[in-house]
Scaffold this motif. Sequence first.
Motif, mmCIF file in Angstrom:
data_model
loop_
_atom_site.group_PDB
_atom_site.id
_atom_site.type_symbol
_atom_site.label_atom_id
_atom_site.label_comp_id
_atom_site.label_asym_id
_atom_site.label_seq_id
_atom_site.Cartn_x
_atom_site.Cartn_y
_atom_site.Cartn_z
ATOM 1 N N TRP A 1 0.843 -1.188 0.000
ATOM 2 C CA TRP A 1 0.000 0.000 0.000
ATOM 3 C C TRP A 1 0.881 1.241 0.000
ATOM 4 N N VAL A 2 0.357 2.311 -0.566
ATOM 5 C CA VAL A 2 1.097 3.566 -0.656
ATOM 6 C C VAL A 2 1.171 4.186 0.730
ATOM 7 N N SER A 3 2.372 4.551 1.134
ATOM 8 C CA SER A 3 2.567 5.112 2.464
ATOM 9 C C SER A 3 3.790 6.011 2.467
ATOM 10 N N ASP A 4 3.749 7.039 3.305
ATOM 11 C CA ASP A 4 4.931 7.871 3.504
ATOM 12 C C ASP A 4 5.947 7.180 4.397
ATOM 13 N N ALA A 5 5.509 6.176 5.129
ATOM 14 C CA ALA A 5 6.398 5.429 6.027
ATOM 15 C C ALA A 5 6.971 4.227 5.292
ATOM 16 N N PRO A 6 8.145 3.763 5.690
ATOM 17 C CA PRO A 6 8.773 2.634 4.989
ATOM 18 C C PRO A 6 8.116 1.299 5.304
ATOM 19 N N GLY A 7 8.275 0.361 4.348
ATOM 20 C CA GLY A 7 7.943 -1.034 4.603
ATOM 21 C C GLY A 7 6.508 -1.431 4.419
ATOM 22 N N SER A 8 5.698 -0.680 3.693
ATOM 23 C CA SER A 8 4.263 -0.967 3.621
ATOM 24 C C SER A 8 3.974 -2.221 2.792
ATOM 25 N N THR A 9 4.265 -3.356 3.390
ATOM 26 C CA THR A 9 4.124 -4.655 2.743
ATOM 27 C C THR A 9 3.711 -5.691 3.778
ATOM 28 N N LEU A 10 2.730 -6.527 3.452
ATOM 29 C CA LEU A 10 2.368 -7.689 4.262
ATOM 30 C C LEU A 10 2.545 -8.931 3.413
ATOM 31 N N VAL A 11 3.276 -9.922 3.918
ATOM 32 C CA VAL A 11 3.449 -11.175 3.198
ATOM 33 C C VAL A 11 3.261 -12.348 4.157
ATOM 34 N N ILE A 12 2.802 -13.466 3.598
ATOM 35 C CA ILE A 12 2.724 -14.742 4.295
ATOM 36 C C ILE A 12 3.538 -15.732 3.479
ATOM 37 N N LYS A 13 4.408 -16.492 4.130
ATOM 38 C CA LYS A 13 5.256 -17.411 3.386
ATOM 39 C C LYS A 13 5.788 -18.501 4.304
ATOM 40 N N GLN A 14 6.496 -19.426 3.716
ATOM 41 C CA GLN A 14 7.226 -20.466 4.448
ATOM 42 C C GLN A 14 8.702 -20.253 4.158
ATOM 43 N N PRO A 15 9.320 -19.325 4.869
ATOM 44 C CA PRO A 15 10.684 -18.888 4.517
ATOM 45 C C PRO A 15 11.712 -19.976 4.749
ATOM 46 N N VAL A 16 12.820 -19.852 4.027
ATOM 47 C CA VAL A 16 13.889 -20.843 4.153
ATOM 48 C C VAL A 16 14.912 -20.435 5.203
ATOM 49 N N ASP A 17 14.795 -19.200 5.734
ATOM 50 C CA ASP A 17 15.688 -18.785 6.807
ATOM 51 C C ASP A 17 14.940 -17.818 7.726
ATOM 52 N N ASP A 18 15.615 -17.371 8.775
ATOM 53 C CA ASP A 18 14.957 -16.514 9.758
ATOM 54 C C ASP A 18 14.916 -15.058 9.343
ATOM 55 N N ARG A 19 15.313 -14.751 8.110
ATOM 56 C CA ARG A 19 15.235 -13.389 7.587
ATOM 57 C C ARG A 19 14.092 -13.232 6.593
ATOM 58 N N GLY A 20 13.244 -14.251 6.483
ATOM 59 C CA GLY A 20 12.080 -14.151 5.612
ATOM 60 C C GLY A 20 12.346 -14.413 4.154
ATOM 61 N N ARG A 21 13.421 -15.106 3.853
ATOM 62 C CA ARG A 21 13.795 -15.337 2.457
ATOM 63 C C ARG A 21 13.085 -16.561 1.889
ATOM 64 N N GLY A 22 12.614 -16.427 0.641
ATOM 65 C CA GLY A 22 12.116 -17.560 -0.118
ATOM 66 C C GLY A 22 10.763 -18.080 0.328
ATOM 67 N N ASP A 23 10.358 -19.185 -0.288
ATOM 68 C CA ASP A 23 9.099 -19.849 0.020
ATOM 69 C C ASP A 23 9.229 -21.305 -0.407
ATOM 70 N N THR A 24 8.219 -22.119 -0.109
ATOM 71 C CA THR A 24 8.317 -23.546 -0.424
ATOM 72 C C THR A 24 7.107 -24.009 -1.208
ATOM 73 N N ALA A 25 7.178 -25.245 -1.676
ATOM 74 C CA ALA A 25 6.066 -25.850 -2.402
ATOM 75 C C ALA A 25 4.978 -26.360 -1.472
ATOM 76 N N ASP A 26 5.134 -26.170 -0.161
ATOM 77 C CA ASP A 26 4.128 -26.610 0.799
ATOM 78 C C ASP A 26 3.067 -25.559 1.059
ATOM 79 N N GLY A 27 3.055 -24.503 0.272
ATOM 80 C CA GLY A 27 2.024 -23.485 0.365
ATOM 81 C C GLY A 27 1.452 -23.179 -1.003
ATOM 82 N N GLN A 28 0.129 -22.998 -1.072
ATOM 83 C CA GLN A 28 -0.538 -22.674 -2.331
ATOM 84 C C GLN A 28 -1.636 -21.658 -2.046
ATOM 85 N N VAL A 29 -1.884 -20.749 -2.989
ATOM 86 C CA VAL A 29 -2.847 -19.679 -2.764
ATOM 87 C C VAL A 29 -3.795 -19.527 -3.947
ATOM 88 N N LEU A 30 -4.909 -18.872 -3.675
ATOM 89 C CA LEU A 30 -5.914 -18.562 -4.686
ATOM 90 C C LEU A 30 -6.431 -17.170 -4.404
#
Length: 617
Positions: free
Chosen positions: A397-426
Amino acid sequence: MQSPLSLKKRWHRFWSLLIAVVLCIKGCTVETQSSPPQAEPSGADTITTAIASSEFADFASTTDPTTLASFTLPSETFEDRAQQLIEYHATHPPNRDREGDPTGYVKSGVYTAMAQYAFGQTDAANQLADDLFSNPHSASMFLAMAGMDLYMRYNAVMPDDVKEKARRFITSFDDYTGGSTENHGIMFATAGYLAAQEWSDWDKADAVREETRSHLYDFVDEITQHGIVEHDSPIYHVFFVNSLLALRDHAADPEMQQRATVGLDLLLTSMAPEWLEGYWATSTLRSANFTHDPRRLGSLTGPVGWLYWGGDEPIHEDGCAVMSAVSDYRIPEVLTYIGQDRRLPYVHRETQGQSFNRDDKYRKYTYMDETYAMYSQFDGNGDLAWHDQLNRMGVVWVSDAPGSTLVIKQPVDDRGRGDTADGQVLQHERALIGVYRNRLSGYLPDTEAVVERIEEDGWMFVHGGTALIALKVVNGYNWEDTIDVLGTPFQSFRSNADRNGIVIQTASVEDFAADSPRAALTAFAEAVKTQTELDTSGIDNRRPRLRFVSLSGDVLEMEFSGDRTINGEVVDYHSWPLFQNPWMRSEAGTFLEIKYGDQSRRYDFQNWSIEDAGAES
């Protein structure tokens, strides 16, 4: 049951649709989930379609020039931004340290030299070019492609010894179609093809010319059929753009120049409908970070989008967009408008991925509102290539503040990187559901990009100032540590259930106008809790299943690696278009047609022709 719209927005949409109906001469294409693009209706059918399409107005449907004129482009132009970019990089040294990061210094420095030449700082540019070609380190294909472009643009003012160093380096490789990735191969091929053209006395010139021409023709052909493998990468997309830009600007063969132009237009066509005032709202492959914030490092492609469509000025990191700034190439005017006109919401669908992910490919979906977007992709029902650099879905979303992003994932590390084939969306318009095997994590900015947050009855409700977001993690979640993503803090939360599901419902802040953000969020939360339906009875199955009835009354249902349905209709991803939105229709490998107001542009991929009509012609 529809969410309540503010009076202002209801009248805005009513008059926009009324104008579209009155002016409509040609047909409207209505976005559908389960079928390929159809021929446009006409006559009386058009009026019926326009009324039935609710808030998804089809700007392409009118031929009256007043419709195009009703949207005014910002006063700042591409030329203004290009001058800013050139001046910045001409007056700042490469952002990578020469001793600490010699490879990065070379990759960045070639664009600094390009800016210096364009800015009239010839002596400084010659000195830097001499340094780069004398000490190329491991920059290989990055310097070969951009260095070849640099040579061909500015060799008239280069000293002979610098020109000789450039030739020696660019003609030093054994393979001009190799490298370990898709972008490597395209950069090598571009450099080799132009080198063979420029230095015809090179002993490898004939062989390299034939080999690279075939490679480049195949690449552009793949773009017209199903996009690219490293699709919409904020890091690497710019290098595909630059490679085709160099060929378009410097190839002597008209056929190569024409194919490069078509491919270049398509690479930018994939960005235009997903551009939101500096945010590129897209699922991606080949990105280690999930943030889309234009004011943070990590997006080498962001400045390219900013050049063409504006928005928040990005951090000018490695200067890769300088090539677009110094070129005389300009995107088609229809894309200039499409990348900026956000008056009414729409859906954009797109195919990417070649056959890298089997025949499933990547079927992308972006819902674009005036001030926010939600994006996702179907990426098949099996193992994923490069999943450690995959970003499947999110809301920005458009914002004057940084980071205006929400994500859901199955990251491969503790920094939120990547995703896996164990999640699917519609996803369908403003709503998204997902089913998961194994744990999942989510990330929400710990900045003023979150204006208000309410957690109750298993839901998380977020007011971002310009967007309202409701999130349900079926099997619950716990807040964890705040992590740093490219300088922005994100609160992380996690659910350790081995079967799970999520629901995301979004809305514009105008849909729930109130005296305060808290009141608006409370009204939104009440609507979500009382006007939607959620069936989680199958979530703990071996193949988790979820059903959700959204605020708009649409029914989203999916089972892991099973059918995904919208209102009972199975989504046919194999008939997904190359591009489809209110302005575009396509048939993969055959044609793309883009319309905006009285302007149109048609690409025929069978004979590589481009035909313009309307104000551009």
